[in-house]
Design a protein around this motif. Structure first.
Motif, short mmCIF file in Angstrom:
data_model
loop_
_atom_site.label_atom_id
_atom_site.label_comp_id
_atom_site.label_asym_id
_atom_site.label_seq_id
_atom_site.Cartn_x
_atom_site.Cartn_y
_atom_site.Cartn_z
N VAL A 35 0.85 -1.20 0.00
CA VAL A 35 0.00 0.00 0.00
C VAL A 35 0.88 1.24 0.00
O VAL A 35 0.62 2.20 -0.73
CB VAL A 35 -0.95 0.00 1.22
N VAL A 36 1.93 1.22 0.80
CA VAL A 36 2.86 2.36 0.85
C VAL A 36 3.50 2.56 -0.52
O VAL A 36 3.69 3.69 -0.97
CB VAL A 36 3.93 2.15 1.94
N GLY A 37 3.79 1.48 -1.20
CA GLY A 37 4.40 1.56 -2.53
C GLY A 37 3.52 2.22 -3.57
O GLY A 37 4.01 2.70 -4.59
N LYS A 38 2.23 2.30 -3.32
CA LYS A 38 1.30 2.93 -4.26
C LYS A 38 1.03 4.40 -3.91
O LYS A 38 0.26 5.07 -4.59
CB LYS A 38 -0.01 2.15 -4.31
N MET A 39 1.65 4.90 -2.83
CA MET A 39 1.47 6.30 -2.46
C MET A 39 2.13 7.21 -3.49
O MET A 39 3.13 6.84 -4.11
CB MET A 39 2.12 6.58 -1.09
N THR A 40 1.59 8.41 -3.63
CA THR A 40 2.25 9.39 -4.50
C THR A 40 3.55 9.83 -3.83
O THR A 40 3.71 9.72 -2.61
CB THR A 40 1.36 10.62 -4.72
N ALA A 41 4.46 10.32 -4.62
CA ALA A 41 5.76 10.76 -4.11
C ALA A 41 5.59 11.84 -3.04
O ALA A 41 6.26 11.82 -2.00
CB ALA A 41 6.64 11.27 -5.24
N ARG A 42 4.69 12.77 -3.27
CA ARG A 42 4.47 13.85 -2.32
C ARG A 42 3.98 13.32 -0.97
O ARG A 42 4.50 13.70 0.08
CB ARG A 42 3.45 14.84 -2.88
N ASP A 43 3.01 12.42 -0.99
CA ASP A 43 2.49 11.85 0.25
C ASP A 43 3.54 10.97 0.94
O ASP A 43 3.67 11.00 2.16
CB ASP A 43 1.22 11.05 0.00
N PHE A 44 4.27 10.20 0.15
CA PHE A 44 5.32 9.35 0.70
C PHE A 44 6.38 10.20 1.41
O PHE A 44 6.75 9.91 2.55
CB PHE A 44 5.97 8.53 -0.43
N ASN A 45 6.84 11.24 0.76
CA ASN A 45 7.86 12.10 1.36
C ASN A 45 7.34 12.81 2.60
O ASN A 45 8.07 12.98 3.59
CB ASN A 45 8.39 13.11 0.35
N ARG A 46 6.09 13.23 2.58
CA ARG A 46 5.49 13.89 3.74
C ARG A 46 5.44 12.91 4.93
O ARG A 46 5.77 13.28 6.05
CB ARG A 46 4.09 14.38 3.40
N ALA A 47 5.03 11.69 4.67
CA ALA A 47 4.96 10.68 5.74
C ALA A 47 6.35 10.36 6.27
O ALA A 47 6.55 10.22 7.48
CB ALA A 47 4.26 9.42 5.22
N ALA A 48 7.32 10.23 5.38
CA ALA A 48 8.70 9.93 5.79
C ALA A 48 9.26 11.06 6.65
O ALA A 48 9.92 10.81 7.66
CB ALA A 48 9.57 9.69 4.57
N ARG A 49 9.01 12.32 6.27
CA ARG A 49 9.47 13.45 7.06
C ARG A 49 8.79 13.47 8.43
O ARG A 49 9.42 13.80 9.44
CB ARG A 49 9.23 14.77 6.32
N PHE A 50 7.50 13.13 8.46
CA PHE A 50 6.77 13.11 9.74
C PHE A 50 7.43 12.12 10.70
O PHE A 50 7.70 12.44 11.85
CB PHE A 50 5.31 12.74 9.49
N ILE A 51 7.68 10.92 10.22
CA ILE A 51 8.32 9.90 11.08
C ILE A 51 9.74 10.34 11.44
O ILE A 51 10.18 10.21 12.58
CB ILE A 51 8.31 8.53 10.40
N GLY A 52 10.45 10.88 10.47
CA GLY A 52 11.81 11.35 10.71
C GLY A 52 11.90 12.43 11.78
O GLY A 52 12.92 12.55 12.47
N SER A 53 10.83 13.20 11.94
CA SER A 53 10.86 14.26 12.94
C SER A 53 10.99 13.73 14.36
O SER A 53 11.43 14.43 15.26
CB SER A 53 9.59 15.13 12.82
N PHE A 54 10.64 12.48 14.58
CA PHE A 54 10.75 11.85 15.88
C PHE A 54 12.13 11.22 16.11
O PHE A 54 12.45 10.82 17.21
CB PHE A 54 9.68 10.78 16.08
N LEU A 55 12.90 11.10 15.05
CA LEU A 55 14.15 10.34 15.12
C LEU A 55 15.38 11.24 15.24
O LEU A 55 16.48 10.73 15.39
CB LEU A 55 14.28 9.45 13.89
N ALA A 56 15.22 12.53 15.18
CA ALA A 56 16.37 13.45 15.21
C ALA A 56 16.89 13.66 16.59
O ALA A 56 16.35 13.38 17.58
CB ALA A 56 15.97 14.79 14.61
#
Length: 56
Positions: A35-56
């Motif tokens: 399902v994640v593989g079918k996300m648009t690039a914009r949504d995928f990058n937004r989700a990745a940045r959201f998760i990344g914000s917790f990892l810094a």
């Protein structure tokens, strides 16, 4: 989407780049990686940045 747990972070710790982002999004969102593989690039990058914000 929500903040990942330490146990969840361990599941993608050995991965890097897009593979790590794809796995992390799937785990945190509770959806299959396909399902994640079918996300648009914009949504995928937004989700990745959201998760990344917790990892810094």
């Amino acid at each position: 989407m929500r903040e990942p747990t330490a146990d969840e972070m361990m599941q993608w710790d050995s991965l890097s780049g897009t593979a790590a982002d794809r796995k992390a999004i799937a785990i945190v969102a509770g959806v299959p990686e396909q399902v994640v593989g079918k996300m648009t690039a914009r949504d995928f990058n937004r989700a990745a940045r959201f998760i990344g914000s917790f990892l810094a």
